[in-house]
Design an enzyme around this catalytic site. Sequence first.
Site, PDB file in Angstrom:
ATOM      1  N   ASP A  34      40.418  55.963  34.679  1.00  0.00           N
ATOM      2  CA  ASP A  34      41.824  55.693  35.017  1.00  0.00           C
ATOM      3  C   ASP A  34      42.074  56.001  36.492  1.00  0.00           C
ATOM      4  O   ASP A  34      41.324  56.759  37.105  1.00  0.00           O
ATOM      5  CB  ASP A  34      42.739  56.614  34.188  1.00  0.00           C
ATOM      6  CG  ASP A  34      42.809  56.187  32.731  1.00  0.00           C
ATOM      7  OD1 ASP A  34      42.263  55.127  32.399  1.00  0.00           O
ATOM      8  OD2 ASP A  34      43.425  56.930  31.938  1.00  0.00           O
ATOM      9  N   LYS A  56      45.692  52.167  35.717  1.00  0.00           N
ATOM     10  CA  LYS A  56      46.990  51.523  35.548  1.00  0.00           C
ATOM     11  C   LYS A  56      48.014  52.374  36.258  1.00  0.00           C
ATOM     12  O   LYS A  56      48.096  53.560  36.019  1.00  0.00           O
ATOM     13  CB  LYS A  56      47.371  51.460  34.070  1.00  0.00           C
ATOM     14  CG  LYS A  56      46.598  50.442  33.315  1.00  0.00           C
ATOM     15  CD  LYS A  56      47.019  50.472  31.870  1.00  0.00           C
ATOM     16  CE  LYS A  56      45.855  50.010  31.036  1.00  0.00           C
ATOM     17  NZ  LYS A  56      45.880  50.495  29.692  1.00  0.00           N
ATOM     18  N   MET A 170      56.140  59.629  30.720  1.00  0.00           N
ATOM     19  CA  MET A 170      56.565  58.314  31.225  1.00  0.00           C
ATOM     20  C   MET A 170      58.077  58.128  31.138  1.00  0.00           C
ATOM     21  O   MET A 170      58.555  57.015  30.915  1.00  0.00           O
ATOM     22  CB  MET A 170      55.860  57.192  30.436  1.00  0.00           C
ATOM     23  CG  MET A 170      54.359  57.201  30.634  1.00  0.00           C
ATOM     24  SD  MET A 170      53.487  56.114  29.504  1.00  0.00           S
ATOM     25  CE  MET A 170      53.320  57.165  28.070  1.00  0.00           C
TER      26      MET A 170
HETATM   27  C1  LIG Z   1      49.834  56.836  30.153  1.00  0.00           C
HETATM   28  S1  LIG Z   1      50.371  58.496  30.009  1.00  0.00           S
HETATM   29  C2  LIG Z   1      48.823  59.295  29.829  1.00  0.00           C
HETATM   30  C3  LIG Z   1      48.952  60.657  29.226  1.00  0.00           C
HETATM   31  C4  LIG Z   1      47.616  61.378  29.138  1.00  0.00           C
HETATM   32  N1  LIG Z   1      46.748  60.753  28.184  1.00  0.00           N
HETATM   33  C5  LIG Z   1      47.806  62.850  28.781  1.00  0.00           C
HETATM   34  O1  LIG Z   1      47.376  63.294  27.724  1.00  0.00           O
HETATM   35  O2  LIG Z   1      48.378  63.558  29.620  1.00  0.00           O
HETATM   36  C6  LIG Z   1      50.790  58.849  31.703  1.00  0.00           C
HETATM   37  C7  LIG Z   1      51.947  59.819  31.782  1.00  0.00           C
HETATM   38  O3  LIG Z   1      51.474  61.151  31.586  1.00  0.00           O
HETATM   39  C8  LIG Z   1      52.218  62.030  32.386  1.00  0.00           C
HETATM   40  N2  LIG Z   1      51.316  62.644  33.367  1.00  0.00           N
HETATM   41  C9  LIG Z   1      50.003  62.422  33.529  1.00  0.00           C
HETATM   42  N3  LIG Z   1      49.489  63.206  34.498  1.00  0.00           N
HETATM   43  C10 LIG Z   1      50.523  63.940  34.948  1.00  0.00           C
HETATM   44  C11 LIG Z   1      50.659  64.936  35.951  1.00  0.00           C
HETATM   45  N4  LIG Z   1      49.607  65.363  36.677  1.00  0.00           N
HETATM   46  N5  LIG Z   1      51.888  65.470  36.163  1.00  0.00           N
HETATM   47  C12 LIG Z   1      52.929  65.101  35.444  1.00  0.00           C
HETATM   48  N6  LIG Z   1      52.877  64.163  34.481  1.00  0.00           N
HETATM   49  C13 LIG Z   1      51.690  63.600  34.239  1.00  0.00           C
HETATM   50  C14 LIG Z   1      53.286  61.210  33.096  1.00  0.00           C
HETATM   51  O4  LIG Z   1      54.440  61.221  32.293  1.00  0.00           O
HETATM   52  C15 LIG Z   1      52.627  59.851  33.135  1.00  0.00           C
HETATM   53  O5  LIG Z   1      53.580  58.826  33.277  1.00  0.00           O
END
Ligand SMILES: C[S@@+](CC[C@H](N)C(=O)[O-])C[C@H]1O[C@@H](n2cnc3c(N)ncnc32)[C@H](O)[C@@H]1O
Length: 260
Positions: A34, A56, A170
């Site tokens: 990713d 993405k 998200m």
């Molecule tokens: C497609 S989802 C993937 C989630 C991922 N599989 C997980 O378990 O964290 C992506 C969302 O995860 C959150 N996210 C991922 N990394 C982040 C970070 N370092 N800080 C804050 N939010 C994060 C945000 O809300 C982002 O829009």
Amino acid sequence: MGTVYLIGAGPGDPGLLTLRGARILRRAAVVVHDALVDARILAMAPPQAERIDVGKRYGRSFPQSAIHHLLIEAARRARTVVRLKGGDPFVFGRGGEEVAALVAAGVRFEIVPGVSAALGAAAYAGIPLTHRDHASAVTFVTGQENPARDQDRIDWQALAKTRGTLAIYMGVHHLRDIAAQLIAGGAAPDTPAAVVESATQPNQRTVTATLGDIAEAAQQADIDTPALVLVGAVVRLQRNWFEERRRTRKVRREAAVSGD
Ligand SMILES: C[S@@+](CC[C@H](N)C(=O)[O-])C[C@H]1O[C@@H](n2cnc3c(N)ncnc32)[C@H](O)[C@@H]1O
């Protein structure tokens, strides 16, 4: 036929990758990753490993079917294929769809969990997700639903009644609407809320406000993705150790440079 390892890379800080994830990554022949995966984690794969970015980002997407095809095709030519995903593969990571495609193609797979963004954001912002006196439940929910699933939309008004902590993935671009729906469902407008941007990374920023004001506060601070929203009484217990430590170190460095 090789094995595809779906590995959770965690939310950013490379130190949060599991030992098992690192061990497998070190012998990977192909890494399909990713966009949000830290370069230092990618660097753990052997230099000759093929790295494919299927990242993405908001507004741009790599078709999921093409990712499935890539993984199956890679497993046909390489022994160890790593599908490296941000956070945990099974939390809003489409890991379930990828596993289904691998099973249908007869490809062996394993899953290595990762630190999901809600856990990373809560820990590094110093906000306990649960607390004996304040929250006995925590709900992971997406603020951006699959538009094809019209009949079973998230019932924000029902979620408002759980009284536990909400960890919203998200959600930052839909925060005004989400907050309004929670308040319409009975959540007090003065319920504490936080948005953690780039959690666990050196540029982490946390904005706190009430549920009624959080959308405006996030907009004023120019908060962008990736960001995680936390709503609930536990936000009031925040001990923002990570950002404070970074600020203290910066002040010390500046003082050393100026000779103070
Ligand atoms: C497609 S989802 C993937 C989630 C991922 N599989 C997980 O378990 O964290 C992506 C969302 O995860 C959150 N996210 C991922 N990394 C982040 C970070 N370092 N800080 C804050 N939010 C994060 C945000 O809300 C982002 O829009």
